[in-house]
Design a protein around this motif. Sequence first.
Motif, mmCIF file in Angstrom:
data_model
loop_
_atom_site.group_PDB
_atom_site.id
_atom_site.type_symbol
_atom_site.label_atom_id
_atom_site.label_comp_id
_atom_site.label_asym_id
_atom_site.label_seq_id
_atom_site.Cartn_x
_atom_site.Cartn_y
_atom_site.Cartn_z
ATOM 1 N N GLY A 38 0.841 -1.196 0.000
ATOM 2 C CA GLY A 38 0.000 0.000 0.000
ATOM 3 C C GLY A 38 0.871 1.239 0.000
ATOM 4 N N ASP A 39 0.676 2.104 0.999
ATOM 5 C CA ASP A 39 1.471 3.329 1.107
ATOM 6 C C ASP A 39 2.832 3.088 1.762
ATOM 7 O OD1 ASP A 39 -0.546 4.797 -0.058
ATOM 8 O OD2 ASP A 39 -1.454 5.382 1.869
ATOM 9 N N ASP A 40 2.999 1.927 2.369
ATOM 10 C CA ASP A 40 4.248 1.591 3.048
ATOM 11 C C ASP A 40 5.236 1.029 2.031
ATOM 12 O OD1 ASP A 40 6.099 1.124 5.036
ATOM 13 O OD2 ASP A 40 5.157 -0.731 5.723
ATOM 14 N N MET A 72 16.720 -10.904 6.760
ATOM 15 C CA MET A 72 16.941 -9.669 6.017
ATOM 16 C C MET A 72 16.694 -8.410 6.837
ATOM 17 S SD MET A 72 18.034 -10.806 3.178
ATOM 18 C CE MET A 72 18.037 -9.334 2.174
ATOM 19 N N GLY A 73 16.376 -8.573 8.108
ATOM 20 C CA GLY A 73 16.238 -7.402 8.966
ATOM 21 C C GLY A 73 14.816 -7.138 9.408
ATOM 22 N N GLN A 74 14.683 -6.014 10.091
ATOM 23 C CA GLN A 74 13.411 -5.628 10.693
ATOM 24 C C GLN A 74 12.915 -4.356 10.043
ATOM 25 O OE1 GLN A 74 13.208 -6.027 14.985
ATOM 26 N NE2 GLN A 74 12.464 -3.937 15.091
ATOM 27 N N LEU A 75 11.650 -4.344 9.709
ATOM 28 C CA LEU A 75 11.048 -3.132 9.157
ATOM 29 C C LEU A 75 10.834 -2.115 10.264
ATOM 30 C CD1 LEU A 75 8.272 -4.617 6.866
ATOM 31 C CD2 LEU A 75 10.462 -3.714 6.188
ATOM 32 N N PRO A 76 10.818 -0.847 9.911
ATOM 33 C CA PRO A 76 10.511 0.168 10.914
ATOM 34 C C PRO A 76 9.095 -0.027 11.448
ATOM 35 C CG PRO A 76 11.021 1.160 8.770
ATOM 36 C CD PRO A 76 11.076 -0.313 8.611
ATOM 37 N N SER A 77 8.838 0.548 12.607
ATOM 38 C CA SER A 77 7.503 0.455 13.205
ATOM 39 C C SER A 77 6.461 1.029 12.258
ATOM 40 C CB SER A 77 7.466 1.217 14.527
ATOM 41 O OG SER A 77 8.372 0.651 15.432
ATOM 42 N N ARG A 78 5.296 0.451 12.297
ATOM 43 C CA ARG A 78 4.194 0.899 11.448
ATOM 44 C C ARG A 78 3.132 1.567 12.311
ATOM 45 N NH1 ARG A 78 3.010 -3.654 7.025
ATOM 46 N NH2 ARG A 78 5.133 -4.223 6.619
ATOM 47 N N ILE A 79 2.406 2.463 11.722
ATOM 48 C CA ILE A 79 1.291 3.100 12.411
ATOM 49 C C ILE A 79 0.099 2.139 12.458
ATOM 50 C CG2 ILE A 79 -0.289 5.065 12.388
ATOM 51 C CD1 ILE A 79 2.522 5.946 12.849
ATOM 52 N N SER A 80 -0.138 1.411 11.370
ATOM 53 C CA SER A 80 -1.278 0.500 11.325
ATOM 54 C C SER A 80 -0.866 -0.814 10.683
ATOM 55 C CB SER A 80 -2.430 1.128 10.533
ATOM 56 O OG SER A 80 -2.038 1.347 9.202
ATOM 57 N N LEU A 81 -1.621 -1.843 11.005
ATOM 58 C CA LEU A 81 -1.369 -3.175 10.479
ATOM 59 C C LEU A 81 -2.053 -3.350 9.134
ATOM 60 C CD1 LEU A 81 -0.388 -6.122 11.003
ATOM 61 C CD2 LEU A 81 -2.629 -6.530 12.011
ATOM 62 N N ASN A 112 -4.256 -5.035 6.338
ATOM 63 C CA ASN A 112 -5.423 -5.909 6.448
ATOM 64 C C ASN A 112 -5.042 -7.345 6.126
ATOM 65 O OD1 ASN A 112 -7.034 -3.648 6.921
ATOM 66 N ND2 ASN A 112 -7.361 -3.343 4.727
ATOM 67 N N ASP A 113 -5.909 -8.276 6.531
ATOM 68 C CA ASP A 113 -5.657 -9.683 6.234
ATOM 69 C C ASP A 113 -5.599 -9.956 4.737
ATOM 70 O OD1 ASP A 113 -5.409 -10.366 8.853
ATOM 71 O OD2 ASP A 113 -7.429 -11.166 9.061
ATOM 72 N N ASP A 114 -6.266 -9.133 3.937
ATOM 73 C CA ASP A 114 -6.250 -9.344 2.491
ATOM 74 C C ASP A 114 -5.195 -8.483 1.791
ATOM 75 O OD1 ASP A 114 -7.518 -6.932 2.890
ATOM 76 O OD2 ASP A 114 -9.179 -7.340 1.528
ATOM 77 N N SER A 115 -4.321 -7.852 2.568
ATOM 78 C CA SER A 115 -3.248 -7.038 1.985
ATOM 79 C C SER A 115 -2.239 -7.922 1.258
ATOM 80 C CB SER A 115 -2.503 -6.262 3.072
ATOM 81 O OG SER A 115 -3.333 -5.304 3.663
ATOM 82 N N VAL A 116 -1.600 -7.333 0.254
ATOM 83 C CA VAL A 116 -0.545 -8.009 -0.494
ATOM 84 C C VAL A 116 0.715 -7.162 -0.386
ATOM 85 C CG1 VAL A 116 0.211 -8.785 -2.769
ATOM 86 C CG2 VAL A 116 -2.189 -9.041 -2.112
ATOM 87 N N ILE A 117 1.830 -7.813 -0.062
ATOM 88 C CA ILE A 117 3.120 -7.133 -0.015
ATOM 89 C C ILE A 117 3.906 -7.566 -1.249
ATOM 90 C CG2 ILE A 117 5.291 -6.836 1.223
ATOM 91 C CD1 ILE A 117 3.773 -7.550 3.796
ATOM 92 N N ASP A 118 4.304 -6.616 -2.074
ATOM 93 C CA ASP A 118 5.169 -6.907 -3.216
ATOM 94 C C ASP A 118 6.612 -6.808 -2.730
ATOM 95 O OD1 ASP A 118 3.158 -7.236 -5.176
ATOM 96 O OD2 ASP A 118 2.961 -5.067 -5.361
#
Length: 153
Positions: free
Chosen positions: A98-100, A119-128, A130-136
């Motif tokens: 998404g915007d992240d 490969m490391g840790q992502l920075p903290s996120r403001i929101s999680l 969704n269950d139907d989200s896709v990460i490219d």
Amino acid sequence: MKRLIRIVLFVFCVIVISSCKANTNFYSGITYEDIAGPSAPDNAEFVREFKGHGDSWAAVNIVYKKKNDNEFIGKWYVKYIGKEASPTGEISYNYSAGDDKGSGAMTFIQPPDAGIYYMGQLPSRISLPNDDSVIDLQLVWDNAKKSELLKLM
């Protein structure tokens, strides 16, 4: 004679079906169940994991929530499942959820055990997501000669 043909066909089908199931657990060694405990961030609880694989890589993004906080932490693990020797040198990544968006790189002098790369840790996120989200997730290796795009869900 009919009985012999049936037995031969049955044995053939069993062989074909069992060979199709080989190497189907791409995520072995990189799921939350495999690496929980010592690798969990302090003051965090497991939320969910995003998984995806291609021809050369399997990837898992394990998401934790900081206790008593609304921030989330994502840890990246990738596993080399290609046919060649596990890569060394720089392995870089770009991700978009998404915007992240973000990127990073790690250098490996020798291949890690079982082809599993942290490969490391992502920075903290403001929101999680969704269950139907896709990460490219795009992985680049072999002196930027090879790359693969994975969709983690």
